[in-house]
Design an enzyme around this catalytic site. Structure first.
Site, PDB file in Angstrom:
ATOM      1  N   TYR A   1       0.759  -1.408  -0.048  1.00 31.21           N
ATOM      2  CA  TYR A   1      -0.029  -0.147   0.033  1.00 31.21           C
ATOM      3  C   TYR A   1       0.807   1.353  -0.215  1.00 31.21           C
ATOM      4  O   TYR A   1       1.854   1.278   0.165  1.00 31.21           O
ATOM      5  CB  TYR A   1      -0.968  -0.071   1.216  1.00 31.21           C
ATOM      6  CG  TYR A   1      -2.068  -1.100   1.025  1.00 31.21           C
ATOM      7  CD1 TYR A   1      -3.143  -0.877   0.128  1.00 31.21           C
ATOM      8  CD2 TYR A   1      -2.151  -2.232   1.726  1.00 31.21           C
ATOM      9  CE1 TYR A   1      -4.084  -1.669  -0.117  1.00 31.21           C
ATOM     10  CE2 TYR A   1      -3.259  -2.984   1.676  1.00 31.21           C
ATOM     11  CZ  TYR A   1      -4.233  -2.753   0.749  1.00 31.21           C
ATOM     12  OH  TYR A   1      -5.182  -3.996   0.593  1.00 31.21           O
TER      13      TYR A   1
ATOM     14  N   HIS B   1       0.235  -7.412  -2.683  1.00 34.09           N
ATOM     15  CA  HIS B   1      -0.912  -7.876  -3.002  1.00 34.09           C
ATOM     16  C   HIS B   1      -0.473  -8.424  -4.527  1.00 34.09           C
ATOM     17  O   HIS B   1      -0.953  -9.295  -5.013  1.00 34.09           O
ATOM     18  CB  HIS B   1      -2.154  -7.113  -3.078  1.00 34.09           C
ATOM     19  CG  HIS B   1      -2.645  -7.109  -2.070  1.00 34.09           C
ATOM     20  ND1 HIS B   1      -2.897  -7.779  -0.994  1.00 34.09           N
ATOM     21  CD2 HIS B   1      -2.914  -5.528  -1.028  1.00 34.09           C
ATOM     22  CE1 HIS B   1      -3.567  -7.462   0.138  1.00 34.09           C
ATOM     23  NE2 HIS B   1      -3.710  -6.089  -0.112  1.00 34.09           N
TER      24      HIS B   1
ATOM     25  N   ALA C   1      -6.602 -13.222  11.864  1.00 42.49           N
ATOM     26  CA  ALA C   1      -7.872 -12.176  11.433  1.00 42.49           C
ATOM     27  C   ALA C   1      -9.175 -13.062  11.284  1.00 42.49           C
ATOM     28  O   ALA C   1      -9.883 -13.448  11.717  1.00 42.49           O
ATOM     29  CB  ALA C   1      -7.545 -11.323  10.223  1.00 42.49           C
TER      30      ALA C   1
ATOM     31  N   CYS D   1     -14.514 -15.021   2.543  1.00 42.86           N
ATOM     32  CA  CYS D   1     -13.995 -13.788   3.174  1.00 42.86           C
ATOM     33  C   CYS D   1     -13.155 -13.038   1.823  1.00 42.86           C
ATOM     34  O   CYS D   1     -13.886 -12.143   1.157  1.00 42.86           O
ATOM     35  CB  CYS D   1     -13.133 -14.132   4.006  1.00 42.86           C
ATOM     36  SG  CYS D   1     -11.635 -15.265   3.941  1.00 42.86           S
TER      37      CYS D   1
ATOM     38  N   LYS E   1     -14.456 -27.451 -22.425  1.00 47.74           N
ATOM     39  CA  LYS E   1     -14.721 -25.893 -22.809  1.00 47.74           C
ATOM     40  C   LYS E   1     -13.355 -25.351 -23.421  1.00 47.74           C
ATOM     41  O   LYS E   1     -12.169 -25.623 -22.906  1.00 47.74           O
ATOM     42  CB  LYS E   1     -14.983 -25.214 -21.309  1.00 47.74           C
ATOM     43  CG  LYS E   1     -16.313 -25.345 -20.857  1.00 47.74           C
ATOM     44  CD  LYS E   1     -16.369 -24.342 -19.766  1.00 47.74           C
ATOM     45  CE  LYS E   1     -17.535 -24.801 -19.023  1.00 47.74           C
ATOM     46  NZ  LYS E   1     -17.940 -23.843 -17.634  1.00 47.74           N
TER      47      LYS E   1
ATOM     48  N   LYS F   1      -9.232 -21.356 -20.779  1.00 44.67           N
ATOM     49  CA  LYS F   1      -8.106 -21.469 -20.066  1.00 44.67           C
ATOM     50  C   LYS F   1      -8.721 -22.449 -18.770  1.00 44.67           C
ATOM     51  O   LYS F   1      -9.519 -21.902 -18.204  1.00 44.67           O
ATOM     52  CB  LYS F   1      -7.549 -20.198 -19.732  1.00 44.67           C
ATOM     53  CG  LYS F   1      -6.273 -20.242 -18.537  1.00 44.67           C
ATOM     54  CD  LYS F   1      -5.740 -19.022 -18.492  1.00 44.67           C
ATOM     55  CE  LYS F   1      -4.624 -19.317 -17.429  1.00 44.67           C
ATOM     56  NZ  LYS F   1      -3.881 -17.912 -17.160  1.00 44.67           N
TER      57      LYS F   1
ATOM     58  N   ALA G   1     -18.597 -26.483  -0.280  1.00 42.82           N
ATOM     59  CA  ALA G   1     -19.018 -26.544   1.100  1.00 42.82           C
ATOM     60  C   ALA G   1     -19.549 -25.174   1.368  1.00 42.82           C
ATOM     61  O   ALA G   1     -20.243 -25.164   2.408  1.00 42.82           O
ATOM     62  CB  ALA G   1     -17.733 -26.853   1.813  1.00 42.82           C
TER      63      ALA G   1
END
Length: 667
Positions: free
Chosen positions: A167, A253, A311, A342, A559, A562, A653
């Site tokens: 960030y 990230h 977390a 999440c 299909k 990818k 699930a």
């Protein structure tokens, strides 16, 4: 003797003492953006009641350009301050402490107004940032300081300044994104000027009796990231500038190394926290893939850190700490690090929740209150949908009998737990089993259930799961089903897997791993993924060195796209990369002409060929197992059909558990 004596020990910060060494780390839930502040408050207060020592909110933007997306929450107005006061008052009434994270996204902001050290576009955003001038930098500092003072006004016990994960502040630290030649760039002393100045000014503004956490990146996992010497130099400067605690972040990230997914070993990066801790005199928090009190206690006892950050485990179970303190660790609902409800939700613009705990972020709208009339409830199928339905029904006071034709609980979870990298599913099955026993649910296993077994029940829930779809391929009797392979059926050295959905990818990983899973061997996992030492290479990247695959595998789908496009939003790339490292050939647009003695005959791009494989594994989807539901309907009996028996969408699930919980909440 107190269980987990290090984990449950208090931590004196001078002006305040934390009751234990557990931090609930920051998560962006999307709750603040709903505008329902009672809902936000109840989310945090529920976890405060569960005993966590200190919580950190999701990232709050210091200004509009710093928000992770347009409309991201922050403390911009007096009304915002009052809204957040609802949260802090509720948390304090519950006996908790809470800090607000200040997150400036910099070039990660999904906005044309994003700003950074230099105009270097992020690979995860379409918007190139505007390079800030001197006045612009001063504006950003002032806005971060204002956010901190407003957080104090709103009743927060502290703030966390986000300086990791790539960030804004992290972007100034490294030459990967900072190409400046002024006093904010060039030497590391200049590049670290911004985060140090931010911490210094925040401390001056909020005073000494306010928690100030700085989240520092220990290993960037990008080219031209910070060196270890730079990490230590920054940590010492941040301490001198007034930070109370150093929290640790791992990876940017955009890094192509997984850091928090299921396949990442537990505490895989804690060795770096252990290396940093002696370099400073303020408490240091370790993070990433810590999800049991045993792992946390071991880290603290070894001296690796002063606190642990968890977390997502607090999404799975808000009472994590209370259960650990009461000696009931086996009843802690485990975070399996799947990301499905999440992070996948977060990056899809949906409200965060949890696969294991559907009430996460829905505390005010999904209630398990006692039933007005207690009933006898039959649940047929002890997979995730059935077990969750049984648990919630029993919690509400119903008398529940749980049936399954298998001789153990778990259903399809017992297949998932066999896949390398999914060892966390062992804990999920164990938790379900312990919870079923604790709830006093009667189990009748190892027997097929018919209509005649279900008379006398007030409610019948059918959760009989799925069965493999018939792929309709000539010679398919020569192949094996995914169930047979995962349960140990012998296969040769060359294998074709038909079907590249989630199950196909799991089976391919099972086949190339052989008997060995690097997820249970952190050093081998780091070597395989190219996680090096930031003391050796800036950013901590090394050349990936995966072990040789146990088999040569082709992963095929009809299909013409990818393979893997339908996998999890934040984890699909990990599965694809893991198979690529093992040399798995992933082909789309394949027509299956037949399984023969010599292998699998296919057509691709109009060319017919035979794949000379020893075995073909069929992973061509599933269909609902509805035999019992149909029989009940024919007998005139009403039944609730949930999970795979309702919709056979892969082995989902998340949907199954949510559906089971919501049905049982209404019985």
């Amino acid at each position: 003797m107190m269980p987990y004596p290090h984990l449950l020990a208090p931590l004196d910060l001078g002006h305040v003492t934390l009751k234990n060494r557990v931090l609930m780390g920051s998560m962006h839930t999307g709750l603040e953006e709903t505008g329902d502040w009672n809902r936000v408050a109840e989310f945090y207060a529920t976890r405060a009641r569960g005993g966590v020592g200190l919580m950190v909110t999701g990232g709050m933007a210091p200004n509009r350009e710093g928000g992770v997306f347009p409309g991201a929450a922050g403390l911009f107005t007096p009304q915002d301050v009052q809204n957040h006061r609802i949260v802090t008052d509720r948390v304090h009434a519950a006996g908790g402490l809470i800090a607000m994270q200040i997150l400036h996204a910099g070039r990660y902001a999904y906005s044309k107004d994003c700003v950074s050290a230099s105009s270097v576009k992020s690979p995860i955003s379409p918007f190139p940032p505007r390079a800030l001038d001197e006045a612009g930098i001063e504006t950003q500092i002032a806005d971060i300081v204002t956010a901190a003072t407003r957080a104090r006004e709103a009743g927060y016990d502290g703030v966390e300044v986000m300086g990791s994960e790539g960030y804004f502040l992290n972007q100034f630290l490294v030459t990967h994104t900072n190409h400046r030649a002024d006093r904010w760039g060039g030497s590391f002393e200049n590049r670290m000027r911004l985060p140090v100045e931010v911490v210094r000014r925040v401390r001056a503004a909020v005073g000494p009796d306010f928690i100030l956490i700085y989240r520092i990146s220990l290993i960037d996992l990008i080219p031209n990231g910070s060196t270890w010497d730079e990490v230590v130099l920054l940590a010492r400067a941040i301490e001198s500038a007034g930070a109370s605690i150093l929290n640790t972040g791992i990876g940017w990230h955009e890094a192509r190394v997984p850091t928090i997914a299921t396949s990442v070993p537990r505490a895989a990066f804690a060795h770096l926290t252990a290396r940093l801790r002696p370099e400073v005199s303020i408490p240091v928090i370790t993070s990433n893939r810590i999800n049991t009190p045993e792992v946390a206690e071991t880290l603290l006892a070894s001296g690796a850190a002063d606190m642990v950050s968890m977390a997502r485990p607090f999404l799975a179970d808000p009472n994590f700490v209370a259960k650990a303190a009461a000696g009931r660790a086996d009843q802690i609902a485990p975070c399996i690090a799947c990301n499905q409800a999440c992070l996948d939700h977060t990056f899809s613009g949906k409200l965060t929740s949890c696969l294991v705990n559907p009430r996460a972020c829905h505390e005010t709208v999904l209630s398990y209150d006692p039933a007005l009339v207690f009933k006898r409830v039959a649940v047929v199928g002890a997979g995730p949908a059935g077990m969750m339905a049984a648990l919630v029904a029993a919690q509400r006071g119903h008398r529940v009998v749980l049936f399954d034709r298998a001789d153990q609980l778990g259903g399809q979870l017992n297949l998932a737990r066999l896949v390398p990298g999914k060892e966390e599913f062992n804990g999920l099955v164990d938790w379900f089993a312990a919870s079923v026993a604790e709830a006093g649910i009667e189990t009748r296993l190892g027997k097929d259930v018919g209509v005649e077994d279900l008379g006398g029940f007030d409610e019948v829930v059918v959760a009989t799961g799925v069965r493999p779809r018939d792929p309709g391929i000539a010679g398919q009797e020569r192949g094996l089903s995914y169930r047979e392979v995962l349960r140990g059926a012998p296969v040769g050295r060359r294998v074709a897997v038909i079907g590249a959905g989630g199950i196909g990818f799991d089976v391919a990983e099972f086949l190339v791993a052989g008997e060995h899973s690097v997820t249970t061997h952190p050093e081998q996992w780091r070597r395989e993924w190219g996680v090096g030492d930031p003391a050796v290479t800036a950013g901590g990247l090394a050349e990936p060195a995966p072990d040789a695959p146990a088999r040569e595998v082709w992963l095929l789908q009809r299909k013409a796209e990818k393979p893997g496009r339908g996998l999890g939003k934040t984890t699909g790339w990990i599965h694809r990369a893991a198979l690529q490292m093992k040399g798995v050939k992933m082909w789309g647009g394949v027509s299956y002409l037949g399984i023969e003695a010599g292998g699998l005959r296919i057509s691709r791009d109009g060319v017919e060929e035979i794949l000379a494989v020893d075995q073909v594994v069929l992973c061509a989807g599933q269909v609902p197992e509805r035999g019992l539901a149909d029989q009940l309907a024919e007998a005139g009996m009403t039944a609730h059909v949930i999970g795979g028996a309702d919709v056979a969408a892969e082995l989902d699930a998340k949907r199954a558990i949510d559906q089971g919980a919501r049905l049982a909440a209404k019985l």
